[in-house]
Design a protein around this motif. Structure first.
Motif, PDB file in Angstrom:
ATOM      1  N   ARG A  50       0.996   6.574  -6.867  1.00  0.00           N
ATOM      2  CA  ARG A  50      -0.205   7.314  -7.257  1.00  0.00           C
ATOM      3  C   ARG A  50      -0.168   8.785  -6.862  1.00  0.00           C
ATOM      4  NH1 ARG A  50      -4.589   3.889  -4.460  1.00  0.00           N
ATOM      5  NH2 ARG A  50      -5.934   5.602  -5.059  1.00  0.00           N
ATOM      6  N   HIS A  51       0.421   9.089  -5.705  1.00  0.00           N
ATOM      7  CA  HIS A  51       0.263  10.449  -5.191  1.00  0.00           C
ATOM      8  C   HIS A  51       1.535  11.290  -5.153  1.00  0.00           C
ATOM      9  CE1 HIS A  51      -3.593   8.900  -3.858  1.00  0.00           C
ATOM     10  NE2 HIS A  51      -3.048   8.101  -2.954  1.00  0.00           N
ATOM     11  N   ASN A 101       0.778   4.043  -2.843  1.00  0.00           N
ATOM     12  CA  ASN A 101       0.525   5.461  -2.540  1.00  0.00           C
ATOM     13  C   ASN A 101       1.585   6.348  -3.177  1.00  0.00           C
ATOM     14  OD1 ASN A 101      -1.851   5.323  -1.147  1.00  0.00           O
ATOM     15  ND2 ASN A 101      -0.937   5.563   0.895  1.00  0.00           N
ATOM     16  N   GLY A 133      -6.304   3.723   2.861  1.00  0.00           N
ATOM     17  CA  GLY A 133      -4.978   3.118   2.873  1.00  0.00           C
ATOM     18  C   GLY A 133      -4.195   3.363   4.143  1.00  0.00           C
ATOM     19  N   GLU A 158       0.830  -1.212   0.000  1.00  0.00           N
ATOM     20  CA  GLU A 158       0.000   0.000   0.000  1.00  0.00           C
ATOM     21  C   GLU A 158       0.867   1.267   0.000  1.00  0.00           C
ATOM     22  OE1 GLU A 158      -3.010   0.897  -0.454  1.00  0.00           O
ATOM     23  OE2 GLU A 158      -3.190   2.846   0.517  1.00  0.00           O
TER      24      GLU A 158
END
Ligand code: ATP
Ligand code: MG
Length: 380
Positions: free
Chosen positions: A300-301, A297, A343, A293
């Motif tokens: 994605r971010h 993250n 998450g 996770e």
């Protein structure tokens, strides 16, 4: 007196033996049935019943012993806890009568009730807490109930109270365990399977944007789907088997990263133990999903170009650290996102589930560091 004492001790032995047997069951209904039966045999009564109060002065359960199925079926209704039965709930002391009909608290029997005359009622209580009531009617030998019957039923009542308390604790314990399991399965789905599906979604989105899909473009999607299926299968297998053969921490984390479809321009390095994880398979599997996770993250971010994963045993703790050099985020404003992600919450909860903790350090423009520490003595 000596003979009476010996008799009494013999009965106490009977009570302990049978109650220990009862305590083996965690099914309250079964426990109720047994207790009524034991009470009946203990004093040689024709009929016995265990009542469980509903907290409002009437009965929640009423379990009888000595009445046949037909007799029960013929009753107009089950006792509701009025009259003598209820008197024990309100008065909280034993009632022993040679003719129950003559007592002023008696309200009579419902229609089709077999005749009963002699009565012994005893509350099952610990301190001020009332767990139930034992009711006995008519001895097989026709004699009235005497003081030693009363004493025996009282002793049985104390044991019954303990058994009921422990059954209650077991039920609560099972419930907690079930909630933990659900929690874990939910997190597993979010971190593992949902993330994989998310990856597939991205690929499909790219194809949609390109406005075409050729077989060579479709095959990675099929591969990814197969990976998801494999994940689920492996997860179910693990649930069933518990402990299997696990490779080293390093290998396991490499496997997880490979599965995440990290973009090529993003470099992921793993520095992890080359030994087997110091946990049960399922626990480590679950902890490695934190890594999964965290990386997803970062992908994605964060716009990061590097992610470093560190996973080693340090003193008596297993330490996992995931560092990215991306945008970072303002931790104080996380809760303001209305549809705020699950998450980070899941990661923290997952760490806590195994007695550990998660700490997050992030600053805008300076990347993000996640640290998980879990005591390695933890076993499930
Ligand atoms: N490594 C990171 N770099 C930059 N921002 C991050 C990073 N990790 C988390 N964030 C920020 O924290 C938010 C919360 O993350 P979290 O994982 O809880 O939710 P999510 O990823 O948005 O959704 P979900 O995980 O449920 O799919 C993210 O939306 C993002 O704004
Ligand atoms: Mg997330």
């Amino acid at each position: 007196m000596e003979i009476a004492l010996q008799q009494y001790l013999k009965h106490i032995k009977e009570i302990t033996t049978s109650m220990l047997k009862v305590a083996e069951s965690s099914d309250l209904q079964v426990i109720f049935d047994y207790i009524a039966e034991i009470a009946k045999d203990l004093v040689g009564a024709k009929y016995a019943a265990l009542g469980i109060p509903d907290g409002k002065g009437t009965l929640k359960y009423f379990k009888t012993a000595g009445m046949t199925e037909e007799q029960i079926a013929m009753l107009e209704h089950y006792p509701k806890g009025h009259g003598l039965l209820g008197a024990i709930i309100s008065e909280r002391h034993n009632i022993r009568l040679d003719d129950l009909a003559k007592d002023h608290r008696s309200v009579g029997f419902p229609a089709n009730h077999p005749p009963m005359e002699k009565f012994l009622g005893v509350p099952i209580q610990i301190g001020a807490q009332l767990f139930g009531m034992l009711y006995l009617c008519d001895r097989v030998d026709g004699n009235p109930f005497d003081e030693s019957d009363e004493l025996l039923i009282e002793s049985l009542g104390s044991f019954a109270a303990l058994v009921l308390v422990s059954a209650e604790v077991t039920t609560q314990h099972n419930r907690i365990h079930m909630l933990e399991e659900r929690e874990r399965i939910g997190m597993e789905l979010h971190d593992g399977i949902i993330q994989s599906l998310y990856g597939i979604g991205m690929q499909v989105e790219l194809l949609r944007l390109a406005n075409q899909a050729t077989p060579s473009e479709l095959s990675p999607i099929v591969d990814s789907l197969n990976n998801v299926i494999e994940d689920i299968r492996r997860y179910i297998l693990q649930l069933r088997q518990g402990n299997g053969n696990v490779s080293s921490v390093q290998e396991q984390l490499e496997w997880i990263v490979a599965r995440l479809n990290v973009p090529e321009k993003l470099k992921v390095t793993i520095d992890a133990s080359h030994k087997k994880p110091p946990f049960d398979n399922l626990v480590f599997e679950s902890l490695s999903l934190i890594v999964s996770e965290a990386i997803s993250n970062a992908v994605r971010h964060s716009q990061a170009s590097r992610i470093e994963v560190f996973a080693h045993t340090v003193e008596k703790e297993f330490l996992i650290r995931i560092i990215d050099n991306g945008d970072g985020f303002d931790m104080n404003h996380l809760s303001e996102h209305p549809q705020g992600g699950l998450g980070l919450k899941n990661m923290a909860q997952r760490a806590r589930l195994y007695g550990g903790e998660l700490s997050i350090y992030s600053q805008i423009g300076k990347g993000t560091t996640l640290t998980v520490r879990v005591p390695i003595k933890y076993k499930i």
